[in-house]
Design an enzyme around this catalytic site. Sequence first.
Site, PDB file in Angstrom:
ATOM      1  N   GLU A 164     -13.389  -0.368  -7.525  1.00  0.00           N
ATOM      2  CA  GLU A 164     -13.587   0.534  -6.383  1.00  0.00           C
ATOM      3  C   GLU A 164     -15.060   0.608  -5.984  1.00  0.00           C
ATOM      4  O   GLU A 164     -15.382   0.844  -4.828  1.00  0.00           O
ATOM      5  CB  GLU A 164     -13.050   1.939  -6.697  1.00  0.00           C
ATOM      6  CG  GLU A 164     -11.529   2.032  -6.711  1.00  0.00           C
ATOM      7  CD  GLU A 164     -10.887   1.868  -5.318  1.00  0.00           C
ATOM      8  OE1 GLU A 164     -11.460   2.338  -4.337  1.00  0.00           O
ATOM      9  OE2 GLU A 164      -9.810   1.233  -5.247  1.00  0.00           O
ATOM     10  N   HIS A 203      -5.513  -3.848  -8.820  1.00  0.00           N
ATOM     11  CA  HIS A 203      -6.975  -3.945  -8.759  1.00  0.00           C
ATOM     12  C   HIS A 203      -7.490  -5.128  -9.598  1.00  0.00           C
ATOM     13  O   HIS A 203      -8.581  -5.632  -9.341  1.00  0.00           O
ATOM     14  CB  HIS A 203      -7.627  -2.677  -9.301  1.00  0.00           C
ATOM     15  CG  HIS A 203      -7.637  -1.508  -8.361  1.00  0.00           C
ATOM     16  ND1 HIS A 203      -6.525  -0.763  -8.089  1.00  0.00           N
ATOM     17  CD2 HIS A 203      -8.656  -0.945  -7.648  1.00  0.00           C
ATOM     18  CE1 HIS A 203      -6.844   0.214  -7.240  1.00  0.00           C
ATOM     19  NE2 HIS A 203      -8.127   0.127  -6.958  1.00  0.00           N
TER      20      HIS A 203
HETATM   21  N1  DGL Z   1      -3.731  -0.408  -8.315  1.00  0.00           N
HETATM   22  C1  DGL Z   1      -2.779   0.497  -8.869  1.00  0.00           C
HETATM   23  C2  DGL Z   1      -1.763  -0.166  -9.753  1.00  0.00           C
HETATM   24  O1  DGL Z   1      -1.417  -1.302  -9.496  1.00  0.00           O
HETATM   25  C3  DGL Z   1      -3.326   1.800  -9.418  1.00  0.00           C
HETATM   26  C4  DGL Z   1      -4.689   1.795  -9.979  1.00  0.00           C
HETATM   27  C5  DGL Z   1      -5.249   3.190 -10.250  1.00  0.00           C
HETATM   28  O2  DGL Z   1      -5.513   3.899  -9.288  1.00  0.00           O
HETATM   29  O3  DGL Z   1      -5.395   3.572 -11.430  1.00  0.00           O
HETATM   30  O4  DGL Z   1      -1.231   0.412 -10.659  1.00  0.00           O
END
Ligand code: DGL
Length: 273
Positions: A155, A189
């Site tokens: 992020e 992410h």
């Molecule tokens: N990107 C998300 C996932 O695939 C959530 C990441 C997060 O906000 O902790 O689980």
Amino acid sequence: MPDAADPTIGVFDSGVGGLTVARAVLARVPRARLVYLADTAHVPYGPRPLAQVRDFAVQIIAFLFGQGADAVVMGCNMSSAAGAHTVATARFSRPVFEVIGPGSAAACAATRSGAIGVIATQGTVHSGAYGRALRACGATQVREQACPAFVPLVERGVSDGPEVEAAVTAYLTPLRDAGMDTLVFGCTHYPFLRAPIARFLGPDVTLIDPAEFVARQVETLFGAGAAPPDPARHRFFSSGDPESLRREGERFLGLPLPRVTRVDVPVERAVEA
Ligand code: DGL
């Protein structure tokens, strides 16, 4: 196949992670119009209760259908781990795709030894969703590792360098030592960190990004189509700072993002489809 000349595809995540899914969908269905929501006001989802993430996700899915989405792709593993896919599929008449099923099937198809590793948020690991899905498709050994430092790094726009390498070493050493031959990115992410992860694990470990496989499902439903991408037809929403989504989105998707609109989550007056 639904009658959608230029299908509008909704994608959401807690932040920029779902852009990895959006990019995979646009690569497979280039004529799609994207409507993307980053719930940046609540990132990271990882430490939050599953029930809260499920509620956010179902409201966001309703919002995306209200914005005219012909289908929604959950660009967030934790929301499917929390059961939002099941709730949304029962509630809405238009298709909702999730990433854990296709990612697990792809990992089972790729593994030679049956030993599969998963890296994911705390919430996804605690839900056991990947373990169940992987064992159901034949994995003999599943090892899941929560990587809570990864989402804040991504992020912040940090995808390589000493901080990332230290976190990668800390989280992935146990998985590497356990001898799995396949690793699933169980958080959207994490593909932002693909290069340092691949460097650490070496060429013998197959990396599975579920985004590629859910995007194939979207292509199967809508067809690829040949229309050239027109960035102006995509719309982006953020519950936090629109500027950070614009910056990361432009960098990662390679598209100008002229329209990033601020929206509150939970979404008021979300229109149900
Ligand atoms: N990107 C998300 C996932 O695939 C959530 C990441 C997060 O906000 O902790 O689980």
